[in-house]
Scaffold this motif. Sequence first.
Motif, PDB file in Angstrom:
ATOM      1  N   GLU A   1       0.964  -1.127   0.109  1.00  0.00           N
ATOM      2  CA  GLU A   1      -0.080   0.027  -0.007  1.00  0.00           C
ATOM      3  C   GLU A   1       0.779   1.240  -0.104  1.00  0.00           C
ATOM      4  O   GLU A   1       0.607   2.408  -0.694  1.00  0.00           O
ATOM      5  CB  GLU A   1      -0.954   0.111   1.219  1.00  0.00           C
ATOM      6  CG  GLU A   1      -1.817   1.127   1.313  1.00  0.00           C
ATOM      7  CD  GLU A   1      -2.725   0.769   2.542  1.00  0.00           C
ATOM      8  OE1 GLU A   1      -4.042   0.789   1.974  1.00  0.00           O
ATOM      9  OE2 GLU A   1      -2.525   0.868   3.596  1.00  0.00           O
TER      10      GLU A   1
ATOM     11  N   GLY B   1       0.636   4.077  -2.762  1.00  0.00           N
ATOM     12  CA  GLY B   1       0.213   5.221  -2.316  1.00  0.00           C
ATOM     13  C   GLY B   1       1.297   6.403  -2.428  1.00  0.00           C
ATOM     14  O   GLY B   1       0.892   7.577  -2.607  1.00  0.00           O
TER      15      GLY B   1
ATOM     16  N   PRO C   1      -7.700   3.150   1.305  1.00  0.00           N
ATOM     17  CA  PRO C   1      -6.529   2.715   2.069  1.00  0.00           C
ATOM     18  C   PRO C   1      -7.018   2.098   3.366  1.00  0.00           C
ATOM     19  O   PRO C   1      -7.982   2.283   3.914  1.00  0.00           O
ATOM     20  CB  PRO C   1      -5.791   4.152   2.429  1.00  0.00           C
ATOM     21  CG  PRO C   1      -6.260   5.028   1.410  1.00  0.00           C
ATOM     22  CD  PRO C   1      -7.718   4.533   0.981  1.00  0.00           C
ATOM     23  N   THR C   2      -5.893   0.977   4.105  1.00  0.00           N
ATOM     24  CA  THR C   2      -6.270   0.283   5.247  1.00  0.00           C
ATOM     25  C   THR C   2      -6.340   1.237   6.426  1.00  0.00           C
ATOM     26  O   THR C   2      -6.943   0.969   7.512  1.00  0.00           O
ATOM     27  CB  THR C   2      -5.191  -0.473   5.381  1.00  0.00           C
ATOM     28  OG1 THR C   2      -3.953  -0.099   5.569  1.00  0.00           O
ATOM     29  CG2 THR C   2      -5.157  -1.565   4.283  1.00  0.00           C
TER      30      THR C   2
ATOM     31  N   GLU D   1       1.758  -7.186   2.189  1.00  0.00           N
ATOM     32  CA  GLU D   1       0.904  -6.693   0.987  1.00  0.00           C
ATOM     33  C   GLU D   1      -0.409  -6.536   1.536  1.00  0.00           C
ATOM     34  O   GLU D   1      -0.898  -7.324   2.341  1.00  0.00           O
ATOM     35  CB  GLU D   1       1.297  -7.532  -0.178  1.00  0.00           C
ATOM     36  CG  GLU D   1       2.598  -7.433  -0.841  1.00  0.00           C
ATOM     37  CD  GLU D   1       2.430  -8.324  -2.167  1.00  0.00           C
ATOM     38  OE1 GLU D   1       3.461  -8.189  -2.869  1.00  0.00           O
ATOM     39  OE2 GLU D   1       1.991  -9.452  -1.766  1.00  0.00           O
ATOM     40  N   GLN D   2      -1.422  -5.617   1.080  1.00  0.00           N
ATOM     41  CA  GLN D   2      -2.534  -5.314   1.511  1.00  0.00           C
ATOM     42  C   GLN D   2      -3.571  -5.621   0.358  1.00  0.00           C
ATOM     43  O   GLN D   2      -3.050  -5.331  -0.764  1.00  0.00           O
ATOM     44  CB  GLN D   2      -2.654  -3.840   1.864  1.00  0.00           C
ATOM     45  CG  GLN D   2      -1.930  -3.559   3.371  1.00  0.00           C
ATOM     46  CD  GLN D   2      -0.257  -3.145   3.046  1.00  0.00           C
ATOM     47  OE1 GLN D   2       0.108  -2.853   2.164  1.00  0.00           O
ATOM     48  NE2 GLN D   2       0.257  -4.036   4.015  1.00  0.00           N
TER      49      GLN D   2
ATOM     50  N   LEU E   1      -5.826  -4.731  -2.276  1.00  0.00           N
ATOM     51  CA  LEU E   1      -6.105  -3.196  -2.567  1.00  0.00           C
ATOM     52  C   LEU E   1      -7.449  -3.056  -3.309  1.00  0.00           C
ATOM     53  O   LEU E   1      -7.990  -2.009  -3.899  1.00  0.00           O
ATOM     54  CB  LEU E   1      -4.993  -2.370  -3.495  1.00  0.00           C
ATOM     55  CG  LEU E   1      -3.674  -2.609  -2.498  1.00  0.00           C
ATOM     56  CD1 LEU E   1      -2.724  -1.772  -3.145  1.00  0.00           C
ATOM     57  CD2 LEU E   1      -4.035  -1.740  -1.106  1.00  0.00           C
TER      58      LEU E   1
END
Length: 122
Positions: free
Chosen positions: A11, A15, A50-51, A75-76, A78
């Motif tokens: 992220e 970002g 976003p988280t 890793e997120q 997304l």
Amino acid sequence: MLYAILCYHDEDTVGSWTKEQDAAVMKKLAVVQDKLTKQGRLGPVARLLPTTSAATLRKDDPPLVLDGPYAETKEQLLGFYLVDCKNLDEALDVARDLGAANPGGAYEIRPVGQFVPGSVQP
């Protein structure tokens, strides 16, 4: 068969992209999305916020709501795609096309089981 293509990426990396870099990636992804739409194979697509905007419900007793994702990952998640494919190989081809348009990260491909509320008889 519907397949979920789950999009994972760092992220912080995503970002940090400039508006121009982000727009360039979205433009490349739109080419793949348009192709799938014309084939009648593209379902819902979502780009998650976003988280930092996430909340987590821990299934304690009583349940506990926490600010943030609290997943132990590098890793997120997304976003995701739902795509109609004949089989896993075809879903992997779609993921490869998406991957060519979006550098870095990973795609997780899973078959989707559909649940229709009220369709199960007791």
